[in-house]
Design a protein around this motif. Structure first.
Motif, PDB file in Angstrom:
ATOM      1  N   LEU A  54      11.390 -29.378 -39.538  1.00  0.00           N
ATOM      2  CA  LEU A  54      10.706 -28.514 -40.647  1.00  0.00           C
ATOM      3  C   LEU A  54       9.096 -28.750 -40.119  1.00  0.00           C
ATOM      4  O   LEU A  54       8.487 -27.838 -40.388  1.00  0.00           O
ATOM      5  N   TYR A  55       8.944 -29.901 -39.811  1.00  0.00           N
ATOM      6  CA  TYR A  55       7.599 -30.265 -39.548  1.00  0.00           C
ATOM      7  C   TYR A  55       7.297 -29.671 -38.121  1.00  0.00           C
ATOM      8  O   TYR A  55       6.157 -29.038 -38.151  1.00  0.00           O
ATOM      9  N   LEU A  56       7.992 -29.968 -37.260  1.00  0.00           N
ATOM     10  CA  LEU A  56       7.698 -29.753 -35.991  1.00  0.00           C
ATOM     11  C   LEU A  56       7.896 -28.416 -35.265  1.00  0.00           C
ATOM     12  O   LEU A  56       7.368 -28.019 -34.292  1.00  0.00           O
ATOM     13  N   VAL A  57       8.734 -27.643 -35.928  1.00  0.00           N
ATOM     14  CA  VAL A  57       9.047 -26.194 -35.608  1.00  0.00           C
ATOM     15  C   VAL A  57       8.740 -25.540 -36.697  1.00  0.00           C
ATOM     16  O   VAL A  57       9.920 -24.842 -36.908  1.00  0.00           O
ATOM     17  N   PRO A  58       7.852 -25.393 -37.381  1.00  0.00           N
ATOM     18  CA  PRO A  58       7.620 -24.415 -38.644  1.00  0.00           C
ATOM     19  C   PRO A  58       8.055 -23.173 -38.406  1.00  0.00           C
ATOM     20  O   PRO A  58       8.151 -22.608 -37.207  1.00  0.00           O
ATOM     21  N   GLU A  59       8.765 -22.500 -39.447  1.00  0.00           N
ATOM     22  CA  GLU A  59       9.148 -21.077 -39.373  1.00  0.00           C
ATOM     23  C   GLU A  59       8.411 -20.244 -40.460  1.00  0.00           C
ATOM     24  O   GLU A  59       8.268 -20.823 -41.737  1.00  0.00           O
ATOM     25  N   TYR A  60       8.131 -19.161 -40.020  1.00  0.00           N
ATOM     26  CA  TYR A  60       7.289 -18.015 -40.979  1.00  0.00           C
ATOM     27  C   TYR A  60       8.273 -16.878 -40.888  1.00  0.00           C
ATOM     28  O   TYR A  60       8.145 -16.188 -39.637  1.00  0.00           O
ATOM     29  N   MET A  61       8.463 -16.284 -42.091  1.00  0.00           N
ATOM     30  CA  MET A  61       9.021 -14.874 -42.198  1.00  0.00           C
ATOM     31  C   MET A  61      10.282 -14.852 -41.025  1.00  0.00           C
ATOM     32  O   MET A  61      10.408 -13.873 -40.355  1.00  0.00           O
ATOM     33  N   GLY A  62      11.004 -15.946 -40.937  1.00  0.00           N
ATOM     34  CA  GLY A  62      12.336 -15.820 -40.273  1.00  0.00           C
ATOM     35  C   GLY A  62      12.222 -16.157 -38.960  1.00  0.00           C
ATOM     36  O   GLY A  62      13.240 -16.227 -38.164  1.00  0.00           O
ATOM     37  N   SER A  63      11.032 -16.694 -38.411  1.00  0.00           N
ATOM     38  CA  SER A  63      10.919 -17.087 -36.878  1.00  0.00           C
ATOM     39  C   SER A  63       9.919 -17.972 -36.729  1.00  0.00           C
ATOM     40  O   SER A  63       8.775 -18.287 -37.567  1.00  0.00           O
ATOM     41  N   VAL A  64       9.914 -18.915 -35.797  1.00  0.00           N
ATOM     42  CA  VAL A  64       8.866 -19.792 -35.158  1.00  0.00           C
ATOM     43  C   VAL A  64       7.905 -19.110 -34.495  1.00  0.00           C
ATOM     44  O   VAL A  64       8.243 -18.504 -33.449  1.00  0.00           O
ATOM     45  N   TYR A 129       7.844 -30.899 -27.532  1.00  0.00           N
ATOM     46  CA  TYR A 129       9.425 -31.390 -27.269  1.00  0.00           C
ATOM     47  C   TYR A 129      10.719 -30.514 -28.073  1.00  0.00           C
ATOM     48  O   TYR A 129      11.405 -29.970 -27.441  1.00  0.00           O
ATOM     49  N   PHE A 130      10.179 -30.604 -29.289  1.00  0.00           N
ATOM     50  CA  PHE A 130      11.182 -29.896 -30.292  1.00  0.00           C
ATOM     51  C   PHE A 130      11.069 -28.392 -30.019  1.00  0.00           C
ATOM     52  O   PHE A 130      12.307 -27.718 -30.322  1.00  0.00           O
ATOM     53  N   GLN A 131      10.164 -27.752 -29.861  1.00  0.00           N
ATOM     54  CA  GLN A 131      10.133 -26.233 -29.536  1.00  0.00           C
ATOM     55  C   GLN A 131      10.946 -26.069 -28.446  1.00  0.00           C
ATOM     56  O   GLN A 131      11.571 -24.970 -28.471  1.00  0.00           O
ATOM     57  N   LYS A 132      10.885 -26.710 -27.345  1.00  0.00           N
ATOM     58  CA  LYS A 132      11.723 -26.570 -26.095  1.00  0.00           C
ATOM     59  C   LYS A 132      13.074 -26.919 -26.231  1.00  0.00           C
ATOM     60  O   LYS A 132      13.778 -25.875 -25.775  1.00  0.00           O
TER      61      LYS A 132
END
Length: 744
Positions: A54-64, A129-132
């Motif tokens: 939740l911190y490292l790959v935040p999502e807005y309106m259904g997508s990162v 790293y988390f995004q990847k």
């Protein structure tokens, strides 16, 4: 050794380093405010619940996306500024040389930025790293996202310092008529504030090196991000000048805190606007920001009494506030809370009548599953028990059962007669049942589709934590009306509305709406069984009478109760079905516990507290109708849905877990304890129905794949769920079901 000591003394005399030691000496609480954010981004704690993502790959309106990272950057910037303000108010007086600077707070904040800088660097590395790994994003997108995060941090910090500059320099010059309103003279004209400021200043003078006529141990400081200067003399400043500078600064800090808190409170009123809902991780940071700002505000006023005063204020708000925080959990939408009536929780419905009515439904189920013209045919009855587990179990339950049903040309749903379980699993099962009903009624082309599974996989957590951080923890002003009753708009309301929107509004109906299709044998009986927090028993919720599920021996005083019987005077049938599902999935802090109307006042929590796998309810149902089952069916197939988990006997723990042992281990292994205890229930059913009972396990993931317990899924999580249908064990279970339901 002398050279080492000399180097250490020089490093120690550097203001940014000296401040770190000051935190350890004088204000460990401010330092501890960074503990949770660091633990989250380092993936040390909260991993089981997916908090680091939740911190490292935040999502807005259904997508990162870049906007999500911009929001996270702004929230992080707000927390950094709260940290600087809290530190300046509490510790700057110990370093009186800062009054020599034209902008004391700016210079102090620059030297106080070691911890925020370390946090940002770690965040950028971990997030990349988390995004990847978790969101499978290309390098270009990752770079853009991280740049937006940095932009958000910088923008909020510049905005904050711009606010102080406007307050101190621009406003007094531009509005000469109002000049006195924004300086110390105006505030000192108010007796209470004048006394407060003087007392605060006197205390800080006594704690300052000026009072003791000592020299500061700080020799160097950061003049700018890339310039270091030697600390000049400050002994020529009088105590009065010293007091005056810090009084000005505290007033400015006070105004800033009030403005930011007012903005956050007003922002919390927009919880229904999807475009304005921040990512969950950003909401966490805003929550921490608010706490730090309030503590800073209270410290200016109450000094050493701050902790005591905060505790008293919470109690006063809880019991005497017109918004009464204790009433916030009256959130069983559809029930009538205006009736003040005593409930006899030891009273139960008519066991015999409800049992006979259920047998009528079972007879209709048998007719539905008997081929035309067949005599003495005994179909297989399927019972589904699905476990809790947040959105992962919602998706898995809908996806795997729907997929199998499509392979079996609708035979699976046709044979299912009972659905039990907890939390997320029951949400997925309810969605499947609703779509099956709509398919029968000609409103849907199919019970199952991948598009519907994707709808189920949409995020729910972001709006929940946004609502919590912006308003729920403090007060709630907004209300809404459902079935003529008024309720507060809190994260319980947001949970239901988000789920309802994600699923296209198909389950937004009262509990009674399912009575007719269940009674006619069109769809399976569903038993929703949230836990009664007061005594640990179960509240049985169903669209038909199931009082036989509360049957116990005469010696038992702690009993299960049935909603439709015990709360008939409170409009039980009007209970919103989405609310029943939420009550069944009331994970602590994510969703508030539910207070039932009437007396005694019962509180409802997640079904997983009592029966996370639904096997207890399945067992009670089978034993209740054992004779009918033996006479009218060729046996029971109990489908158990949960997550595959690796059995580890070696104890490998993290530092935080070691601190919490052994109590932490008890809670961590609670579900495993339930699973082991259910072995005896399964063995009893094999003996109860010899040759007529079998259990099929549909578990997702390998023993090494873990999807967090959360209402949020990453792309990697979704891929793991959808790929699990190809697991050998799942494929074997599908073959078995096809053989038993289609070939016999």
């Amino acid at each position: 050794m002398k050279a080492i000591i000399k180097i250490f003394n020089k490093v120690y005399s550097f203001f940014p380093v000296y401040l770190l030691f000051d935190y350890l000496r004088y204000n460990k609480l401010i330092l501890l405010s960074w503990l949770l954010p660091f633990l989250f981004i380092l993936n040390i704690t909260g991993e089981k619940f997916g908090i680091p993502t939740l911190y490292l790959v935040p999502e807005y309106m259904g997508s990162v996306n870049a906007i999500a990272f911009l929001f996270s950057g702004l929230a992080t910037g707000s927390f950094i500024m709260a940290f600087h303000i809290a530190s300046y108010i509490n510790m700057a007086h110990r370093h009186p040389f800062v009054i020599r600077f034209s902008r004391p707070f700016l210079t102090y904040s620059l030297n106080n930025s070691v911890i925020p800088l370390i946090y940002i660097v770690i965040f950028l590395i971990q997030s990349a790293y988390f995004q990847k790994i978790y969101e499978l994003l290309p390098t270009g997108n990752i770079i853009v996202n991280l740049l937006m995060f940095i932009l958000g941090v910088i923008f909020f910090i510049l905005f904050s310092f711009g606010f102080f500059y406007f307050l101190v320099r621009i406003m007094p010059r531009s509005f000469k008529m109002l000049k006195s309103r924004f300086n110390y003279e105006y505030f000192s004209s108010i007796p209470f504030i004048d006394k407060l400021l003087k007392r605060n200043a006197d205390r800080k003078i006594k704690e300052s090196p000026i009072y003791h006529q000592k020299e500061t141990k700080v020799k160097f400081y950061l003049f700018s991000p890339f310039k270091i200067r030697r600390v000049g003399l400050f002994s020529h400043y009088s105590a009065e000048q010293f007091k005056r500078v810090f009084q000005y600064q505290h007033i400015n800090a006070f105004i800033y805190v009030v403005v930011i808190l007012a903005f956050i409170i007003l922002r919390g009123l927009l919880k229904d606007v999807p475009e304005l809902i921040m990512p969950a991780g950003a909401s966490f940071m805003v929550f921490f920001t608010v706490l730090l700002l309030i503590v800073s505000l209270f410290y200016i006023i109450f000094e050493a009494w701050t902790v005591t005063v905060v505790f008293i204020v919470i109690l006063l708000l809880a019991y005497y506030s017109p918004f009464n925080m204790l009433k916030y959990n009256e959130s069983a939408y559809g029930l009538n809370y205006s009736i003040d009536k005593k409930i006899d929780i030891f009273s139960h419905g008519d066991y015999t009548e409800d049992s006979l009515n259920t047998i009528k439904i079972l007879n209709k189920w048998k007719i539905k599953n008997t081929p035309k013209g067949a005599k003495n045919y005994k179909p297989k009855m399927v019972i589904v028990s699905t476990s809790g587990g947040g959105i992962k179990m919602s998706v898995w339950t809908y996806y795997v059962l729907g997929y199998i049903d499509s392979l079996l040309d609708g035979k699976l749903m046709q044979h299912i007669e009972l659905i039990t379980g907890a939390s997320g699993g029951m949400v997925g099962a309810a969605y499947l049942r609703e779509n099956y009903l709509r398919y029968i009624q000609g409103k849907e082309r199919a019970t199952y589709s991948l598009e519907k599974a994707n709808r189920m996989a949409k995020d729910i957590l972001n709006p929940i934590f946004y609502t919590f951080s912006m308003s729920d923890w403090f007060f709630r002003l907004q209300t809404f009306t459902y079935k003529g009753e008024k309720y507060f708009k809190d994260r319980a309301y947001i949970f239901e509305q988000t789920l309802n929107d994600n699923l296209g509004g198909v389950m937004d109906k009262p509990l009674a709406a399912y009575k007719k299709p269940v009674s006619e044998g069109l769809i399976p009986i569903m038993m929703i069984t949230p836990s009664i927090e007061n005594v640990g028993s179960r509240l049985y919720i169903s669209s038909i009478g199931i009082s036989y599920m509360t049957r116990t021996t005469k010696d038992m005083k702690i009993r299960n109760i049935e909603l439709r019987h015990n709360y008939v005077d409170f409009d039980a049938d009007s209970l919103r079905f989405l609310t029943a599902l939420r009550m069944n999935a009331t994970f602590p802090y994510v969703s508030p516990d539910v207070q039932m109307p009437g007396k005694p006042m019962l509180y409802i929590l997640d079904a997983g507290l009592n029966d996370n796998y639904g096997l207890v309810s399945s067992y009670l149902f089978i034993t209740e109708f054992k004779d009918w089952i033996e006479e009218n069916t060729s046996g029971i197939i109990l489908i158990r849905l949960d997550e595959n988990s690796k059995v580890k006997y070696e104890y490998l723990s993290k530092p935080v877990e070691n601190i919490l042992r052994p109590l932490g281990s008890v809670f961590a292994d609670y579900l495993n304890v339930q699973k082991q205890n259910y072995v005896s229930f399964a063995n009893s059913l094999y003996k109860l129905l010899p040759g007529k009972f079998s259990m099929v396990h549909l578990g997702f993931g390998s023993s090494d794949v873990h999807v967090p317990l959360s209402w949020h899924l990453t792309k990697r999580d979704k891929r793991a769920l959808y790929n699990a249908i190809n697991n050998p064990d799942v494929q074997e279970s599908i073959k078995y079901l096809k053989k038993e339901l289609c070939e016999n």
